[in-house]
Design an enzyme around this catalytic site. Structure first.
Site, short mmCIF file in Angstrom:
data_model
loop_
_atom_site.label_atom_id
_atom_site.label_comp_id
_atom_site.label_asym_id
_atom_site.label_seq_id
_atom_site.Cartn_x
_atom_site.Cartn_y
_atom_site.Cartn_z
N LYS A 21 1.28 -0.79 0.11
CA LYS A 21 0.07 0.40 0.13
C LYS A 21 0.96 1.56 -0.10
CE LYS A 21 -1.54 2.85 2.87
NZ LYS A 21 -1.80 4.45 2.62
N CYS B 49 14.29 10.38 4.16
CA CYS B 49 14.56 10.16 5.57
C CYS B 49 16.25 10.49 6.50
CB CYS B 49 14.12 8.85 6.09
SG CYS B 49 15.00 7.47 4.83
N GLU C 248 11.97 16.30 13.32
CA GLU C 248 12.96 16.30 12.05
C GLU C 248 12.29 17.43 11.29
OE1 GLU C 248 11.04 12.64 10.06
OE2 GLU C 248 13.05 12.74 8.71
N GLU D 252 10.68 1.59 8.97
CA GLU D 252 12.24 2.08 8.81
C GLU D 252 11.61 3.68 8.86
OE1 GLU D 252 15.05 1.97 7.89
OE2 GLU D 252 15.03 -0.07 7.74
#
Ligand code: NAD
Length: 481
Positions: A180, A287, A384, A253
């Site tokens: 997905k 990331c 982040e 992750e």
């Protein structure tokens, strides 16, 4: 800034289907997909129902016994055909990826090419059965068997690359898959599904587009054995909590807040372009992008000036324009978040050295922004940012900078930059991260494990470690007469 090349009045594309049990199927409902360079919808995407998820999982379960018994060589051949299909369709896939994600066309091509190369590389890794004991009384061996059905959930920053890694690992090790993509960028992944329909046996790969609720159905589905999730820390925690209900295996992750530590012996002019690229490629939506730069006081000002010069040179625009180096932020929610971080940074006294003011719409454009003199406890350093704004912080003492780099719940990656590899290595070995690079940032390979320490994740992608996370260990123990 270059102008948009998307005609605002174009009819919405609607040629997208899920892949379920080898068939391309529509859904009763659909949602719009926005081109972030225009802020306007350009396509409609089918929105999979819970019944369609059940059908996909049932198909995967039916296909699993035969696929699990196929040899590694047979499965490797299919992965190689998948890589060839990605390369053959690189151009149309890249254009679609740019339209939905925003990244420059050249980077979209690279993403697809890299997905193919990583897939081929992973399918070369051997999974062996090891003999643990072999004596007069006993023969004990350790082997590996597939988990069954793996659910893969991906984010919007690199949909093809972040699908291809876990997809290859799960399939090559004998699992069937339900994949997905993010509802922000579902289209290139659905087209990948179409390609895979001709590559893998029926039911082995299923690709369905849906929203966050669909992801939640996957994580609670009783007949999915593992979830391989790439996305934010907050969602990762929810995924893990939901998976606990059926004791699914998880690979997570998640986000990062990577520090780059630049020592006093480097030439600031030489490292600035490399650091700049590692921080701003894909407009910082990576990331493992450099998210905090710690510069030694001796080279701090020169490095700031060189980074600011790089930022001023950058060509921002629609990714479909060949002149564009940096595209828009992928979606409005993230654009507004990065704007809020910019405002907070200004309020906290940060000095904007380049960028810092966004162009008037349309599109979610935000220029590469370099900031110095920020307090360590401001949002830009602590969170982040996942966007094109990066702080440069000063240090003088190595122990101090290591403590500051490690003072975070994130632990994805980091880098150390120095003319002296031994000095850099001694620092790298003290960083609490999954990967510590030296004189580079953002390098991955099929045979090198990648993943996060701390809240940046659980488990690893790529390499034998990543492959085995899709398998169960099985000891076969013989007692000799
Ligand atoms: P996100 O967590 O919002 O969404 C990721 C995916 O999870 C989407 O497909 C979404 O629909 C789905 N989802 C949302 N809620 C869910 C739920 N409750 N259960 C199951 N699935 C759910 O992340 P994002 O905003 O799409 O991506 C950005 C984040 O991803 C950043 O934090 C970035 O660092 C991280 N990321 C990590 C890596 C890595 O390899 N470590 C790589 C790329 C991106």
């Amino acid at each position: 800034m270059t102008t948009s090349v998307e005609p605002m009045s174009a009819a919405l594309r609607a040629d997208f289907r899920h892949l379920i049990d080898g068939e391309l199927v529509a859904s009763p409902l659909s949602f719009e997909v926005i081109n972030p360079a225009t802020g306007a919808a350009f396509a409609r995407c089918p929105d999979a129902t819970r019944e369609q998820l059940d059908a996909a999982v049932a198909a995967a379960r039916r296909a699993a016994p035969a696929w699990g018994l196929a040899s590694f060589a047979e499965r490797r051949a299919c992965i190689q055909r998948m890589a060839a299909a990605l390369r053959a369709q690189q151009e149309p896939l890249a254009e679609l990826l740019t339209r939905e994600q925003g990244k420059p066309l050249g980077q979209a091509r690279d993403e697809i090419g890299r997905a193919a190369t990583q897939a081929e590389g992973m399918a070369q890794i051997e999974i062996r059965t090891d003999t643990l004991v072999d004596d007069a009384q006993r023969h004990i061996e350790l082997g590996w068997f597939p988990l069954g059905v793996v659910g893969i959930i991906t984010p919007w920053n690199a949909p093809i690359n972040l699908a291809a890694g876990p997809l290859t690992a799960a399939l090559y090790t004998g699992n069937c898959v339900v994949l997905k993509p993010s509802p922000f960028t579902p289209l290139a992944t659905l087209k990948l599904g179409e390609l895979l329909a001709g590559v893998f046996p029926r039911g082995v790969v299923n690709v369905l587009a849906g929203g966050d609720a669909f992801g939640e159905w996957m994580t609670t589905h009783p007949r999915i054995d593992k979830i391989s999730f790439t996305g934010s820390v907050a969602t990762g925690k929810r995924v893990m909590a939901n998976c606990a209900g059926t004791l699914k295996r998880v690979t997570l992750e998640l986000g990062g807040n990577d520090a780059a530590i630049v020592l006093d012996d480097v030439d600031p002019l030489a490292v600035a372009p490399k650091l700049f690229f590692a921080a701003f490629v894909n407009s910082g939506q990576v990331c493992m992008a450099v998210k905090r730069i710690y510069a030694h006081a001796k080279i701090h000002d020169a490095l700031c000036a060189a980074l600011a010069a790089e930022a001023r040179k950058a060509k921002l625009g629609d990714g479909l324009d060949p002149a564009t180096q940096f595209g828009p932020i992928q979606n409005r929610r993230q654009y507004e978040r990065v704007l809020a971080i910019l405002e907070d940074t200004k309020r906290r006294g940060g000095r904007i050295l380049a960028g810092g003011s966004v162009p008037a719409g349309p599109g979610y454009f935000f220029p590469p922004t370099i900031v110095s003199d920020v307090p360590e406890d401001c949002r830009l350093v602590q969170e982040e940012q996942f966007g094109p704004i990066v702080p440069v912080l000063k240090f003088t003492d190595v122990d101090d900078v290591i403590a500051r780099a490690n003072d975070t719940r994130y632990g994805l990656a980091a880098s150390v930059w120095s003319a002296d590899p031994a000095r850099a290595r001694a620092i790298a070995q003290r960083l609490e991260v999954g990967t510590a690079w030296i004189n580079q940032h953002r390098a991955t390979a099929a045979n090198v494990p990648f993943g996060g320490a701390k809240e940046s994740g659980i488990g690893r992608h790529y390499s034998e470690i990543g492959l085995k996370s899709n398998m169960e260990a099985r000891v076969v123990s013989l007692l000799r007469a």
